[in-house]
Structure formats: C-alpha cells, structure tokens
Design an enzyme around this catalytic site. Sequence first.
Site, short mmCIF file in Angstrom:
data_model
loop_
_atom_site.label_atom_id
_atom_site.label_comp_id
_atom_site.label_asym_id
_atom_site.label_seq_id
_atom_site.Cartn_x
_atom_site.Cartn_y
_atom_site.Cartn_z
N CYS A 328 -26.36 8.23 24.04
CA CYS A 328 -26.69 8.11 22.62
C CYS A 328 -28.09 8.68 22.35
O CYS A 328 -28.29 9.88 22.42
CB CYS A 328 -26.56 6.66 22.16
N HIS A 424 -20.97 4.43 24.06
CA HIS A 424 -21.47 3.23 24.73
C HIS A 424 -20.31 2.54 25.45
O HIS A 424 -19.17 2.62 25.03
CB HIS A 424 -22.07 2.26 23.71
#
Length: 491
Positions: A328, A424
């Site tokens: 991310c 994630h």
Amino acid sequence: MLQGTGSDVGKSVLVAGLCRALVQRGLRVLPFKPQNMSNNAAVTSDGGEIGRAQALQAIACKVEPHTDMNPVLLKPQADRTSQLIVHGRVRGTLGAGNFRQARGALLGEVLASYNRLRRACDIVVVEGAGSPAEINLRAGDIANMGFARAAGVPVVLVGDIDRGGVIAAIVGTRTIIDPADTAMIQGFIINKFRGDPALFADGYAQIESLSGWRGFGVVPWLSAAARLPSEDAVVLESGKARAESRKLIACPILPRISNFDDLDPLKLEHGVDLHMVPPGQPIPAEAALIILPGSKSTIADLAALRAEGWDIDIFAHHRRGGLILGLCGGYQMLGKSIADPDGFEGSASAASGLGLLDVETTLHAHKALRPVSGLAMGAPFQGYEMHMGQTNGPDTEQPFAVFADGRRDGAINAGGTVFGSYVHGLLADAELRRALLSRMDVEAGGVDYGASVEAALDEIAAALEEHLDIDALVALAMAERPASVPAGDSA
C-alpha cells in the site's frame, strides 16, 4: 461495557475473549466500540472500514465485521490531524480541537449503530477507549461514560496489574470521575497478572473495600494474545529472539505506519525472524527481505524514512540483490513519485519516491475499500484494498497480483526483486507466504494463520471462563435496561 484505567490495559483482548466465551455458551453476541483511534483498520462486509480490533472481535463472535461495530474511527495523519471515518466512510479531516468540539454531535449516530446491534443479538459487548479518568476529555465524550450513560450500559473497569499501581489506578479513577459516572461502574477486572493470583488476594480485597465495587476476577497474563492480529503501535517489536539459522525480514517503523497486522503471519514462521526497526537504528545489512508497510501519511513517512537514513540502507540492500516488498503506502514509496495535488494527506504536496519501481502515484478523493482475491506469485490469496491512490507506470505491466475479476494490482521491477501491492492481508495465506519465503530459500511451515487466530481465541475464552465470574457478567449484561434509549434508535 469494558472501560480501562488507561490505554493498553488489555480491553480489546478481553472483549474478544468474552465474545468467544459467550458464543460458546450459545448466546448471540456482537462487539461494539463507539469511537476508536487507530491506523490499523479492516474492510467490512458492507464495504466500509472499522478498527482492526473490532474486526477481530467479530471473528470471535463468528460473524462478519460490520460498520455498526465501530461507527466512529479516527485515523491519525499527523500529530494534530486525523481522518474521520463515520459508519465506515470518510467524512473529512479534523484537527484535535475540532474533533473535541464536534464529537458530541456524533453521539446520535453512535447510538443508532449500537441500537441496531442490540436488536440483532442477546448481548452487545462494548469496549471503551483510553480511560474515563481522562476527565479533561469528559465534555462531549462519546467513547466512554458519555456513551455508557446515554445508552444505559453498565460498566466494568479494567486495570492492568503488569504495569504496576493497579490499586491506585482503580481507586483513583473512582475518586476523580463525576459521581453520576461512578454510578455506572458495577465492578472491576484485574488483567495481565503474572504468577499466583492468591498473592494478590489482599490487594483485591482492598480495592473492593476502597472503591465499593465488586471484583469480577483476576485474569492471568494471556500468552495466546500474541497470536492475535495487532492493532496498537505499542506491540511493534520483534516476535522472537534472533537466531543465526533463521533468515531476517526487516520492517522500518514509520511514524504513521498502518495496517501493520499484515506482518503478523510471519511471526508464525520458524524459518524467519521479523525485526521491526525502530527510529534511530539502521536496517540490518543481513536482512534477506525488507518490507515497507502501509502508511496513513505516505509523503510525510517517506520524508521520515529518508531522515532516518533508511533509504541508504534500502538502496544498499537492493544493490546486493535483496528482496523488497512494499504494501500500500510502502508500494507508493517504491515508485518514482507521489503527488497529492488536493492535499488529502494534509496540504498539497509532492515527493520523489525511492525509484525502485518504474511507477508514479497520484492521490485522489476516491478511497478503494473492498475485499479481493486472486493469484500472486503463483499462489491464491484473499485480502482487501484500502487506499486513496492510483499508481501507473511501465512496471505495472508485470503486476504483482491478478484479481479474480481480471483486474491487475501492483508491480514488479525488471529484475524481479522489488514488489509492490495495494492488497492488505496477503501474508495470511499460507501458499502465498510459502511462495514469497521460497525466494529467500526458506521453507515455510504452511501454518494456517486463520486457524491459529481461532485457536488463540478459544484459549483466551477458556482462561476467562476459569478466572472471571462470567455468570455474573452475563447477568449484568442481561439486566433490564432503561425503558427509553436516547436518540438514534431508528436512525
């Protein structure tokens, strides 16, 4: 409702354990936290985001996470600003003073969520935030006594004996809070006791005598809690002692690190050591893999990374052929540039990235929040997206992952040593973990992370059944509530 004498007294774990214990008794149970502050969040079944602890507590209840379980979430972006999430959606950015003034207006929305949960189950187990003893924050409070009194929820105070001073913490809380708040507290729990609880019998009795509250039990130090997903930054430390026979994975602790529970599954692998690198220390040269984690303030954290000299360590690692994985915000840092023209992370800004991936990122208003699944490194995975950026460039032509719907995610450099992804939860999948660790010449143990979490919850529930008077807690929770519940019942 469990409230604490301070932060990190173990409320989240106790709520999760109580939820699992009550479910095992055949009750329909749901978790609730009115207001949370954390950069570790989870995507919910209704497409929003809540604190990671409430998602874990939902797992303990054997239900899907829902935004009603944590209606107000604050995600710190800088020392004095936070992103405000209400019912799972971004509502804006607030300064510390602004939130203290505005939070009272959120009470109706908090109560609406609580009442929806209450109607859907037998017991709602509520977690407070920080401590009701922070009387300077009492006006407009929605996290502790402000909520408890509005909803008519009885409170049990949790004290952490491991840090010392638990008698003063509990009795002192009673002394300084408003008498009407004191009346909501029905007892206390002593948490994190090491050794023989009989040695604390006198202290336990003294708390009962001095406070006028009954005790519900003394909970021992719960070693199984270390196997649960992390939410608070206080847990950022190496998972086990270093050993030369194990390959080293290093992750720098950035000021606004987020979703660092992504790394928890690595702690179960016996062939590697996960080393969280604190500020002031270099990234170890012997690391086989460097992971750049998520960040709530990517440009600022990139500047902090450079200020620590970690960029020099990363470049040296790259020249040696070491592996690098960016998740991310960490993925964005690995690119050539990051632009935030509309100031979503604060003021409008831009920064040169580390340049290890030939990609560029622009932050924008749309926040991707969705569960995803697919293939990465030849292995299946399930995870979720939670980001406000769009990344493009030549290296995305070799994506890190391909989703089940055909969309591509992430990038891999031409040399095949630098990887970036927006997903994630990747490392929770044993096959993907095995594929990644095989690049380090490490044979993964194939541990089922989800099963490990379930087993830990069962162990904690068993310990709470043994050491707490759960019958009395159930009776307290099931007692008749006030005839009328304040605003928000039908919202």
